[in-house]
Design a protein around this motif. Structure first.
Motif, mmCIF file in Angstrom:
data_model
loop_
_atom_site.group_PDB
_atom_site.id
_atom_site.type_symbol
_atom_site.label_atom_id
_atom_site.label_comp_id
_atom_site.label_asym_id
_atom_site.label_seq_id
_atom_site.Cartn_x
_atom_site.Cartn_y
_atom_site.Cartn_z
ATOM 1 N N ALA A 219 40.939 35.307 41.610
ATOM 2 C CA ALA A 219 40.384 36.626 41.938
ATOM 3 C C ALA A 219 40.868 37.082 43.315
ATOM 4 O O ALA A 219 41.255 38.243 43.501
ATOM 5 N N THR A 220 40.878 36.176 44.267
ATOM 6 C CA THR A 220 41.343 36.513 45.610
ATOM 7 C C THR A 220 42.815 36.881 45.591
ATOM 8 O O THR A 220 43.233 37.856 46.233
ATOM 9 N N GLY B 90 46.755 43.515 44.813
ATOM 10 C CA GLY B 90 46.417 44.937 44.739
ATOM 11 C C GLY B 90 46.451 45.600 46.110
ATOM 12 O O GLY B 90 46.932 46.729 46.251
ATOM 13 N N ALA B 91 45.956 44.885 47.118
ATOM 14 C CA ALA B 91 45.975 45.432 48.475
ATOM 15 C C ALA B 91 47.411 45.622 48.960
ATOM 16 O O ALA B 91 47.750 46.657 49.531
ATOM 17 N N LEU C 109 43.162 40.387 44.171
ATOM 18 C CA LEU C 109 42.758 41.402 45.152
ATOM 19 C C LEU C 109 43.828 41.562 46.230
ATOM 20 O O LEU C 109 44.142 42.680 46.646
ATOM 21 N N ALA C 110 44.393 40.453 46.680
ATOM 22 C CA ALA C 110 45.443 40.514 47.697
ATOM 23 C C ALA C 110 46.674 41.242 47.160
ATOM 24 O O ALA C 110 47.265 42.073 47.860
#
Length: 165
Positions: A19-20, A26-27, A23-24
């Motif tokens: 998940a992290t 996507g960022a 998210l990274a």
């Protein structure tokens, strides 16, 4: 004995590492720069608006700060005079050896009456214990270097939970 149960088909769980990473990714796709291994030491502001962050490698200008520091969130917020009502608590779980008959797609089994959850993990099972009156951990400050650390078990407190699991 189990008298009843609920199965929630769209209930799920996520691997926090995956998940992290998502998210990274996507960022980064949105233009963010991620720098690892840096300690945040403060937030800078002018007229009540964030202007940047102070790190152990120097200051970085920014318009927004997202406090996603987990059990350290309260300590980061305190640097700006903000109160985040977040307290780390002791949490215990046990992992079995891998077992051929465990299917990683099995649902999480939660039993609030015994303060237990059981789920597939690493080819075996994870038996997690939770308490309605959990013990606070490191109330004054969570150590900055505690990532992936382990605490000494309080067997006297968790033995009754293990017996009911």
């Amino acid at each position: 004995d189990v008298l009843a149960g609920f199965f929630v088909e769209d209930d799920g769980r996520v691997n926090p590492v995956d998940a992290t990473a998502a998210l990274a990714r996507g960022a980064r796709n949105g233009g963010a720069t991620i720098v690892e291994g840096v300690s945040l030491t403060g937030v800078t502001a002018t007229n009540g608006r964030v202007t940047g962050v102070r790190t152990d490698r120097g200051d970085v200008a920014c318009e927004y700060v997202v406090n996603a520091c987990g059990m350290w969130a309260r300590q980061l917020a305190e640097l700006s005079g903000v109160c985040v009502p977040n307290q780390a608590a002791e949490h215990y779980y046990l992992l079995t050896e891998p077992m051929a008959q465990v299917d990683p797609r099995w649902p999480v089994v939660e039993d609030p009456s015994s303060c237990t959850y059981i789920r597939p993990e690493g080819g075996g099972l994870m038996v997690g214990l939770f308490e309605s009156d959990a013990a606070a951990w490191c109330v004054p400050r969570v150590p900055a270097d505690f990532s992936f650390g382990e605490i000494e078990p309080d067997w006297g407190r968790i033995a009754p939970l293990l017996e009911r699991a």
